[in-house]
Design a protein around this motif. Structure first.
Motif, mmCIF file in Angstrom:
data_model
loop_
_atom_site.group_PDB
_atom_site.id
_atom_site.type_symbol
_atom_site.label_atom_id
_atom_site.label_comp_id
_atom_site.label_asym_id
_atom_site.label_seq_id
_atom_site.Cartn_x
_atom_site.Cartn_y
_atom_site.Cartn_z
ATOM 1 N N ILE A 1 -7.273 7.012 2.693
ATOM 2 C CA ILE A 1 -5.977 6.870 3.346
ATOM 3 C C ILE A 1 -5.616 8.209 3.966
ATOM 4 N N ASP A 2 -5.255 8.204 5.253
ATOM 5 C CA ASP A 2 -4.889 9.477 5.885
ATOM 6 C C ASP A 2 -3.476 9.877 5.488
ATOM 7 N N ARG A 3 -3.043 11.059 5.935
ATOM 8 C CA ARG A 3 -1.769 11.595 5.472
ATOM 9 C C ARG A 3 -0.574 10.807 5.986
ATOM 10 N N SER A 4 -0.782 9.975 7.008
ATOM 11 C CA SER A 4 0.311 9.129 7.494
ATOM 12 C C SER A 4 0.387 7.810 6.732
ATOM 13 N N GLY A 5 -0.552 7.598 5.794
ATOM 14 C CA GLY A 5 -0.538 6.369 5.010
ATOM 15 C C GLY A 5 -1.386 5.260 5.597
ATOM 16 N N LYS A 6 -2.151 5.560 6.641
ATOM 17 C CA LYS A 6 -2.980 4.544 7.291
ATOM 18 C C LYS A 6 -4.353 4.489 6.607
#
Length: 591
Positions: free
Chosen positions: A267-272
């Motif tokens: 999961i990337d830092r934007s929550g995606k």
């Protein structure tokens, strides 16, 4: 590339055209000047001849007009040019084309001035007399010594000169046009030869851009374009090697991710969600196609998982937790949330590792129960042995009958304890697969007869009928000792749990060419339906009091199940309370 070729062709044609036009103009100008100069020289020679051969007279100007005009007209017939005689004061003495009396003074004429000053004069202008563009050439003539010279002037129309120059110009420009067309064709061919390799290089570059790394430029010349083609080929070779290596690494990574026993979600830092392996799909109940590229909150998972992911993104620290999931099935998951800092760079997201620990926790529970059961089972005979030994030590040994009874009990309990320990060791070896099986062809008829013979005396004591039904000609590849242990254990259980006068049956039949089926049924007490799923567990007893009184350890069916699985077979049971039980074993003919 076509536009470049067109521009290159047009530039070359334009340069050639400018060069041809400049050369043509220069040649026309040069020809015209040379032609006029040659004409001037010819006229000067003619005037010198006229000056030498002509008789010059003097007197009244009115008398001279007729003479000189007549001479001028006569000379024009030979020279083809207008002839004018001019006196040293500028008065016209005679002219072949006009009346000298009506003509202006010619002393200020350009050609006359140049002739008197330099010996020869030339001028080109329109004639006021005959209204044509004329070239005038004049030379001085010394008529009377010690006086200013007179002037002879010839004038020739430039119409013929212009016509000849025009004809020459047309021929010249026709030749130049042909030369221009040839040069244009050569320019196009030259531009084509220059741009065709560039077009090929461009096509190859586009194929490389579209990830066709096998594309190569055909280099035919070792010039600058050939060097460019070699550079493109070298770049394609390098890209092909690198992309092959990258593809291999991606395939290896994909294979590792898809075959991992743990679920992986990145999961990337934007929550995606950017990555999700196959095991994660199975655990979470969602496909990667549904979730990759979307926010983790869009996955309808339980609240604890979403909270943990959000906490990991906020804290950027390693988190670990165990959560029970109920979708798509109930299971206990160990979650590890690891922050991602690629090569020491800034935080880029989290890696969620999902490990199904349901089986581990179940095994831990089973191990705990096994230890408790073993302790309990060992404690019972040890307590009995200890109690009766203490009684004997307390004085009961002096009573022979009581001592014998107590010693018999101690012996029986010791024997039971020995069997229990033996079964525990046997089960431990079987479960750890430390029991080497020696497979060999087993004739089923003979094998069953020997097994039944060993149990006939035991069945006779309880007046239990043993019946056998074996399909003739059957063979199976098995470990004969372990297979006999399976049959003996099941037949013994049938005899032990069948009341006197009952029946125990053994039937063996083939299932096609690949399997055999062994069925052992009895008319015993049966097994309640609620206990059927657990009868193969260690130390599980349906009737604990009855099992202990019969001397059972509670491990027999568990050993049977593991031995059947070591033979790559299956075992199942059907039963009804008060009716009896049937155990069915299916084994492959060949291992």
């Amino acid at each position: 590339m076509n536009s470049f070729r067109t521009r290159l062709t047009l530039i070359m044609i334009a340069m050639i055209a400018l060069s041809v036009i400049a050369a043509g103009l220069f040649m026309v100008k040069t020809f015209k000047e040379n032609h006029i100069n040659a004409l001037e020289d010819n006229m000067v020679r003619e005037m010198q001849i006229i000056s030498a051969k002509m008789e010059w007279k003097s007197g009244e100007i009115s008398q001279l007009h007729n003479y000189y005009s007549k001479e001028a007209k006569e000379l024009k017939r030979y020279t083809g040019a207008r002839v004018t005689f001019i006196r040293n004061d500028g008065a016209v003495l005679g002219d072949s084309d006009g009346d000298p009396a009506d003509m202006d003074n010619h002393l200020d004429r350009t050609e006359v001035k140049e002739a008197l000053n330099a010996g020869t004069g030339r001028a080109i202008r329109a004639s006021d007399t005959i209204k044509q563009n004329m070239m005038y050439v004049a030379i001085p003539v010394k008529v009377v010594p010690n006086q200013a010279p007179d002037v002879i002037r010839l004038a020739m129309s430039l119409k013929e000169v212009d016509e000849s120059i025009n004809q020459l110009t047309l021929l010249l420009f026709a030749g130049l046009l042909v030369l221009f067309l040839i040069a244009a064709l050569i320019s196009y061919r030259l531009a084509l030869s220059l741009t065709r390799p560039l077009e090929q290089i461009t096509r190859v570059a586009k194929r490389i851009k579209n990830m066709d790394y096998k594309a190569r430029v055909k280099v035919t010349k070792q010039d600058e374009i050939g060097e460019l083609g070699n550079a493109i080929n070298a770049m394609a070779d390098s890209l092909q090697v690198q992309m092959t290596r990258i593809q291999q690494n991606e395939n290896q990574l994909e294979s590792v991710l898809d075959n991992m026993i743990n679920g992986i979600v990145m999961i990337d830092r934007s929550g995606k969600i950017v990555l999700m392996n196959r095991r994660a799909e199975e655990v979470l109940g969602f496909s990667a196609r549904e979730l990759v590229g979307r926010h983790y909150a869009e996955a309808k998972q339980q609240y604890e998982l979403s909270q943990m992911i959000q906490e990991g993104l906020n804290s950027k620290e390693h988190l670990r937790e165990e959560i029970t999931f109920y979708f798509p099935e109930e299971r206990l998951l160990e979650l590890n949330l690891v922050p991602i800092h690629p090569e020491g760079n800034e935080f880029s997201g989290v890696l969620l590792v999902l490990q199904d620990v349901s089986a581990i926790r179940r095994l831990e529970r089973m191990r705990s129960e096994f230890v408790a059961n073993v302790s309990h089972e060992l404690k019972t005979p040890i307590t009995a042995v200890k109690g009766f030994a203490e009684t004997l030590l307390g004085g009961a040994v002096n009573d022979e009958e009581t001592a014998r009874s107590f010693l018999q009990i101690i012996y029986d309990e010791s024997d039971r304890l020995n069997r229990l320990i033996g079964d525990i060791l046997e089960l431990s070896k079987i479960e750890s697969r430390r029991v080497p099986l020696v497979f060999s062809p087993v004739e089923v008829d003979t094998f069953v007869d020997k097994s039944i013979t060993l149990l006939e005396s035991e069945a006779a004591r309880k007046r239990i009928e043993l019946s056998v039904n074996v399909e003739p000609g059957l063979y199976v590849e098995a470990d004969e000792d372990r297979l006999r242990q399976i049959i003996m254990n099941l037949l013994s259980n049938g005899i032990n749990y069948t009341p006197e006068g009952g029946r125990v049956a053994l039937m063996v039949e083939g299932i096609g060419d690949d399997y055999i089926r062994i069925q052992i049924s009895d008319s015993g007490i049966g097994i309640p339906k609620k206990d059927l799923p657990r009868i193969f567990e260690r130390f599980y007893r349906v009737d604990k009091a009855r099992s202990r009184s019969s001397g059972g350890t509670g491990l027999g069916l568990s050993i049977v199940k593991h031995l059947v699985e070591l033979h790559k077979g299956t075992i199942s049971v059907t039963s009804a309370v008060g009716v009896g039980s049937t155990f069915t074993i299916e084994l492959p003919v060949l291992q």
